[in-house]
Write an enzyme that holds these catalytic residues in place. Structure first.
Site, PDB file in Angstrom:
ATOM      1  N   SER A 161     -40.526  26.696  -0.511  1.00  0.00           N
ATOM      2  CA  SER A 161     -41.043  27.909  -1.146  1.00  0.00           C
ATOM      3  C   SER A 161     -42.529  27.976  -0.826  1.00  0.00           C
ATOM      4  O   SER A 161     -43.148  26.952  -0.512  1.00  0.00           O
ATOM      5  CB  SER A 161     -40.863  27.805  -2.672  1.00  0.00           C
ATOM      6  OG  SER A 161     -41.680  28.742  -3.346  1.00  0.00           O
ATOM      7  N   TYR A 164     -41.011  23.901 -11.352  1.00  0.00           N
ATOM      8  CA  TYR A 164     -40.576  24.453 -10.055  1.00  0.00           C
ATOM      9  C   TYR A 164     -41.610  24.157  -8.957  1.00  0.00           C
ATOM     10  O   TYR A 164     -41.265  23.683  -7.866  1.00  0.00           O
ATOM     11  CB  TYR A 164     -40.366  25.958 -10.199  1.00  0.00           C
ATOM     12  CG  TYR A 164     -39.827  26.639  -8.963  1.00  0.00           C
ATOM     13  CD1 TYR A 164     -38.454  26.662  -8.697  1.00  0.00           C
ATOM     14  CD2 TYR A 164     -40.679  27.270  -8.060  1.00  0.00           C
ATOM     15  CE1 TYR A 164     -37.957  27.293  -7.562  1.00  0.00           C
ATOM     16  CE2 TYR A 164     -40.185  27.899  -6.921  1.00  0.00           C
ATOM     17  CZ  TYR A 164     -38.822  27.915  -6.685  1.00  0.00           C
ATOM     18  OH  TYR A 164     -38.330  28.537  -5.557  1.00  0.00           O
TER      19      TYR A 164
HETATM   20  P1  NAD Z   1     -29.981  32.113  -6.162  1.00  0.00           P
HETATM   21  O1  NAD Z   1     -30.080  31.861  -7.611  1.00  0.00           O
HETATM   22  O2  NAD Z   1     -29.368  33.382  -5.673  1.00  0.00           O
HETATM   23  O3  NAD Z   1     -29.229  30.899  -5.439  1.00  0.00           O
HETATM   24  C1  NAD Z   1     -29.365  29.567  -5.827  1.00  0.00           C
HETATM   25  C2  NAD Z   1     -28.056  28.867  -5.523  1.00  0.00           C
HETATM   26  O4  NAD Z   1     -28.172  27.469  -5.871  1.00  0.00           O
HETATM   27  C3  NAD Z   1     -26.892  29.423  -6.357  1.00  0.00           C
HETATM   28  O5  NAD Z   1     -25.746  29.500  -5.540  1.00  0.00           O
HETATM   29  C4  NAD Z   1     -26.714  28.367  -7.445  1.00  0.00           C
HETATM   30  O6  NAD Z   1     -25.434  28.337  -7.998  1.00  0.00           O
HETATM   31  C5  NAD Z   1     -27.012  27.127  -6.615  1.00  0.00           C
HETATM   32  N1  NAD Z   1     -27.229  25.937  -7.432  1.00  0.00           N
HETATM   33  C6  NAD Z   1     -27.991  25.802  -8.544  1.00  0.00           C
HETATM   34  N2  NAD Z   1     -27.886  24.566  -9.031  1.00  0.00           N
HETATM   35  C7  NAD Z   1     -27.029  23.894  -8.208  1.00  0.00           C
HETATM   36  C8  NAD Z   1     -26.515  22.576  -8.186  1.00  0.00           C
HETATM   37  N3  NAD Z   1     -26.848  21.676  -9.128  1.00  0.00           N
HETATM   38  N4  NAD Z   1     -25.667  22.220  -7.179  1.00  0.00           N
HETATM   39  C9  NAD Z   1     -25.305  23.118  -6.231  1.00  0.00           C
HETATM   40  N5  NAD Z   1     -25.767  24.391  -6.212  1.00  0.00           N
HETATM   41  C10 NAD Z   1     -26.605  24.764  -7.191  1.00  0.00           C
HETATM   42  O7  NAD Z   1     -31.470  31.989  -5.627  1.00  0.00           O
HETATM   43  P2  NAD Z   1     -32.074  32.029  -4.151  1.00  0.00           P
HETATM   44  O8  NAD Z   1     -33.269  32.866  -4.212  1.00  0.00           O
HETATM   45  O9  NAD Z   1     -31.040  32.356  -3.132  1.00  0.00           O
HETATM   46  O10 NAD Z   1     -32.550  30.518  -3.997  1.00  0.00           O
HETATM   47  C11 NAD Z   1     -32.160  29.692  -2.918  1.00  0.00           C
HETATM   48  C12 NAD Z   1     -33.290  28.727  -2.592  1.00  0.00           C
HETATM   49  O11 NAD Z   1     -34.418  29.474  -2.110  1.00  0.00           O
HETATM   50  C13 NAD Z   1     -33.792  27.915  -3.793  1.00  0.00           C
HETATM   51  O12 NAD Z   1     -34.075  26.581  -3.377  1.00  0.00           O
HETATM   52  C14 NAD Z   1     -35.076  28.632  -4.172  1.00  0.00           C
HETATM   53  O13 NAD Z   1     -35.982  27.769  -4.807  1.00  0.00           O
HETATM   54  C15 NAD Z   1     -35.566  29.061  -2.802  1.00  0.00           C
HETATM   55  N6  NAD Z   1     -36.552  30.139  -2.842  1.00  0.00           N
HETATM   56  C16 NAD Z   1     -36.211  31.409  -3.236  1.00  0.00           C
HETATM   57  C17 NAD Z   1     -37.187  32.395  -3.244  1.00  0.00           C
HETATM   58  C18 NAD Z   1     -36.899  33.824  -3.621  1.00  0.00           C
HETATM   59  O14 NAD Z   1     -37.841  34.615  -3.679  1.00  0.00           O
HETATM   60  N7  NAD Z   1     -35.659  34.196  -3.894  1.00  0.00           N
HETATM   61  C19 NAD Z   1     -38.486  32.093  -2.868  1.00  0.00           C
HETATM   62  C20 NAD Z   1     -38.799  30.800  -2.490  1.00  0.00           C
HETATM   63  C21 NAD Z   1     -37.819  29.828  -2.481  1.00  0.00           C
END
Ligand code: NAD
Length: 280
Positions: free
Chosen positions: A165, A178
């Site tokens: 991130s 986080y």
């Molecule tokens: P999201 O909530 O749509 O997806 C997260 C996924 O992780 C979901 O499928 C959830 O069920 C799964 N998950 C959570 N806990 C889990 C566990 N214990 N075991 C297996 N799966 C688990 O969110 P996203 O935005 O798609 O996030 C994906 C990644 O991207 C994350 O690591 C997040 O920190 C990172 N990220 C997202 C953003 C953003 O703006 N959306 C920005 C920076 C980083």
């Protein structure tokens, strides 16, 4: 697949950059993980779709990926549970023969000001976002080292891609669990990259900025929230999951075979200190 397939998002290539490779994406039934699993399948990889809740959503992703003529199945596992991660990679080696690409994507937020943050909220985020990535990387690395390089498949013995991130380097008030987890992911990635590069294993991170997914819905789902968010993004658009998915495909492919231990920020310029754009 023929070039210019009508199902492809605009601006993506149908080049089978990952033909014959086998990928696992954690948290692949939502948001960035979902888009990444689909993009890897479109690029020719067989894909394991990991999920922890909502099996139906995972099965839909599997069906979409199979439409590209590659293999796919869904696997339920909590990435913070050692036995479940070991079992997940063992099954993949059994069913697909091996693993070439591990995308440690699963993550979550449990936001609170520091004085309100419980130990349980701190621990949950560290367990999933940091320990989960360690466990997935460790199990993939064991298999990469056992198998070694297969030149017809890839120039490297395996690729680990950590979903980080911008908060790997940008402090984030009200989100100390986080931000600490993602700062840790940066050092996890670099240290693993240093340790595993001599084994021809490439470890890198992709660091999204603000991407339109359920994890940060509050930040973009009203016009006022989106306007505030855009002030932090020099490129003046909120990212789509496909922006990240395409970056993962590139990093996983041999086109970027000499990229080792790097964080690729995919953030519309969010890490350019936009607050300084008009002075400072
Ligand atoms: P999201 O909530 O749509 O997806 C997260 C996924 O992780 C979901 O499928 C959830 O069920 C799964 N998950 C959570 N806990 C889990 C566990 N214990 N075991 C297996 N799966 C688990 O969110 P996203 O935005 O798609 O996030 C994906 C990644 O991207 C994350 O690591 C997040 O920190 C990172 N990220 C997202 C953003 C953003 O703006 N959306 C920005 C920076 C980083």
């Amino acid at each position: 697949m023929a070039a210019g397939n009508a199902d492809e998002p605009r601006g993506t290539s149908s080049a089978q950059l990952l033909k014959g490779q086998r990928a696992l994406v954690t948290g692949a039934n939502s948001g960035i993980g979902l888009a990444t699993a689909v993009a890897l399948g479109r690029a020719g990889a067989d894909v394991v779709v990991n999920y922890v809740v909502d099996a139906d959503a995972a099965e839909k992703v599997v069906e979409q990926i199979k439409g590209f003529g590659v293999r796919s199945y869904a696997h339920e596992a909590d990435v913070s549970n050692e036995d479940q991660v070991v079992g997940m990679v063992d099954r993949m080696v059994n069913d697909f023969g091996t693993i070439d690409i591990m995308v440690a994507n699963a993550g979550l937020q449990r936001d609170a000001s520091v004085t309100e943050m419980t130990l349980a909220h701190w621990q949950k985020v560290i367990d999933v976002n940091l320990t989960g990535q360690f466990l997935c990387a460790r199990e993939a690395a064991k298999e990469f080292m056992r198998r070694g390089i297969v030149p017809e498949v890839s120039r490297s013995a395996g690729k680990i891609i950590c979903m980080s991130s911008v908060h790997q380097i940008v402090p984030w008030s009200g989100h100390v669990n986080y931000a600490s987890s993602k700062g840790g992911v940066g050092m996890l990635m670099q240290t693993l990259a240093q340790e595993l590069a001599p084994k021809h294993i490439r470890v890198n991170a992709v660091a999204p900025g603000a991407i339109r997914t359920p994890i940060n819905k509050d930040a973009w789902d009203t016009p006022q929230a989106e306007a505030d968010l855009l002030k932090l993004i020099p490129y003046r658009r909120v990212g789509d999951p496909e922006d990240i998915a395409n970056a993962v495909v590139a990093v996983a492919s041999d086109l970027l075979d000499y990229v080792v231990g790097t964080t690729l920020y995919v953030d519309g310029g969010m890490t350019l200190f936009p607050g300084f754009a008009t002075g400072g």
